[in-house]
Design an enzyme around this catalytic site. Structure first.
Site, PDB file in Angstrom:
ATOM      1  N   CYS A  66     -35.544  46.102 -32.395  1.00 39.61           N
ATOM      2  CA  CYS A  66     -35.345  45.928 -30.945  1.00 39.61           C
ATOM      3  C   CYS A  66     -34.003  46.523 -30.522  1.00 39.61           C
ATOM      4  O   CYS A  66     -32.938  45.961 -30.812  1.00 39.61           O
ATOM      5  CB  CYS A  66     -35.417  44.448 -30.603  1.00 39.61           C
ATOM      6  SG  CYS A  66     -34.957  44.055 -28.914  1.00 39.61           S
ATOM      7  N   CYS A  86     -31.813  44.370 -28.236  1.00 39.65           N
ATOM      8  CA  CYS A  86     -31.220  43.267 -28.988  1.00 39.65           C
ATOM      9  C   CYS A  86     -29.888  43.676 -29.601  1.00 39.65           C
ATOM     10  O   CYS A  86     -28.959  42.859 -29.716  1.00 39.65           O
ATOM     11  CB  CYS A  86     -32.160  42.795 -30.100  1.00 39.65           C
ATOM     12  SG  CYS A  86     -33.734  42.125 -29.535  1.00 39.65           S
TER      13      CYS A  86
END
Length: 326
Positions: free
Chosen positions: A79, A82
């Protein structure tokens, strides 16, 4: 009387929490006193950010949330957003100096937790306060927005639950004995007070029951049995004197009216129509915005508390609420 197990129920409403300066001052005094006495149970700044898995969730998140608000960062290695959000959360956690704890959960390795929180995408950030879970935000967020959210979270922990946070010692060894704060001094017992509240409830003295439960919570904000009893007593108090026919007519004629749907949901729940009550409010969350939406969401979460987090209907409704919110 046996309290219910601590669980992710009855989400606290950040937007609806009002100022309680005396409670906040008391929390600050407690933190200062802990530091003055040598920081018993003090943790290292490095211990404010922890990796959590399914096996350790109850101890590392639910139990710790009775000491300090726990922010949960759901992330994954693949991700990209993230990788920007997680370091920011880690930096802010250290900056908040024990007022929050950051729990990082890898969704690839902890699919069950991802499902339990009803997460549809990452990054997703939740919090748990005194065993109660709430969504904070999903996706990218700026530092100013995150700070504002964390400030509200700390305020809730202090004012509603008396959470003074963790004492931090920059000289403490990471992972040392201070990583687990010393247990709080036992309070209570409250069996007599709780029994009096139950008797008042059974006799129809709703005001007396509400006050009795509040008396327990004033001294022990995290008492799960008193919190449950208060939610039940307040529900019965709200529906007392309502005209069911008029309430249901208003709800049918005004599907987007928050007050009308909230009143009808209360009647639904008291009448045993749990799924109808939950479904009504979730649909209203999707139809409304702003303060009306907040009011509906708060009432739904209060009804979750009445039914109990372990109930499958609550679990399903919580996931549906997360989808409606995000």
């Amino acid at each position: 009387m046996q309290p219910r197990n601590m669980s992710m129920s009855g989400v606290v409403d950040l937007a609806a929490v009002k100022a309680a300066q005396e409670a906040k001052a008391k929390a600050e005094q407690a933190r200062a006193e802990t530091a003055r006495q040598g920081g018993g149970g003090a943790v290292s700044p490095a211990d404010l950010v922890i990796d959590v898995d399914e096996a350790g969730f109850e101890q590392d998140v639910l139990q710790r949330s009775t000491e300090v608000p726990v922010v949960i960062d759901f992330w994954a290695e693949w991700c990209e957003p993230c990788k920007q959000l997680s370091p920011l959360l880690e930096r802010l956690t250290v900056e908040y100096n024990g007022r929050i704890l950051l729990a990082k959960i890898d969704v690839d390795a902890n699919q069950m937790l991802m499902q339990q929180f009803g997460i549809q995408g990452i990054p997703a950030v939740f919090a748990v306060v005194a065993g109660q879970a709430l969504p904070l935000f999903q996706g990218a967020a700026g530092e100013a927005q995150i700070r504002q959210t964390l400030d509200q979270l700390v305020q809730v922990g202090e004012q509603r639950f008396g959470l003074t946070g963790l004492s931090v010692d920059p000289e403490a060894e990471p992972g040392g004995g201070g990583a687990q704060a010393a247990p709080a001094e036992a309070v209570g017992p409250y069996d007599a007070l709780l029994e009096a509240a139950v008797q008042a409830l059974d006799s129809g003295d709703l005001a007396g029951a509400v006050q009795a439960y509040k008396n327990v919570l004033a001294d022990d904000p995290g008492n799960p049995e008193a919190a449950l009893g208060l939610a039940q007593a307040e529900l019965l108090q709200r529906v007392q004197g309502l005209d069911p026919q008029r309430v249901r007519q208003d709800a049918a004629e005004k599907p987007a009216d928050a007050a009308a749907q909230i009143a009808a949901a209360d009647l639904d729940l008291v009448g045993g129509h749990v799924e109808d009550a939950f479904g009504r409010l979730i649909e209203t969350v999707a139809r409304t915005a702003g303060d009306d939406r907040d009011a509906v969401r708060v009432r739904l979460l209060e009804l979750f508390e009445v039914v109990g987090a372990e109930d499958p209907r609550v679990i399903a409704a919580r996931r549906a609420l997360a989808r409606a919110l995000f």
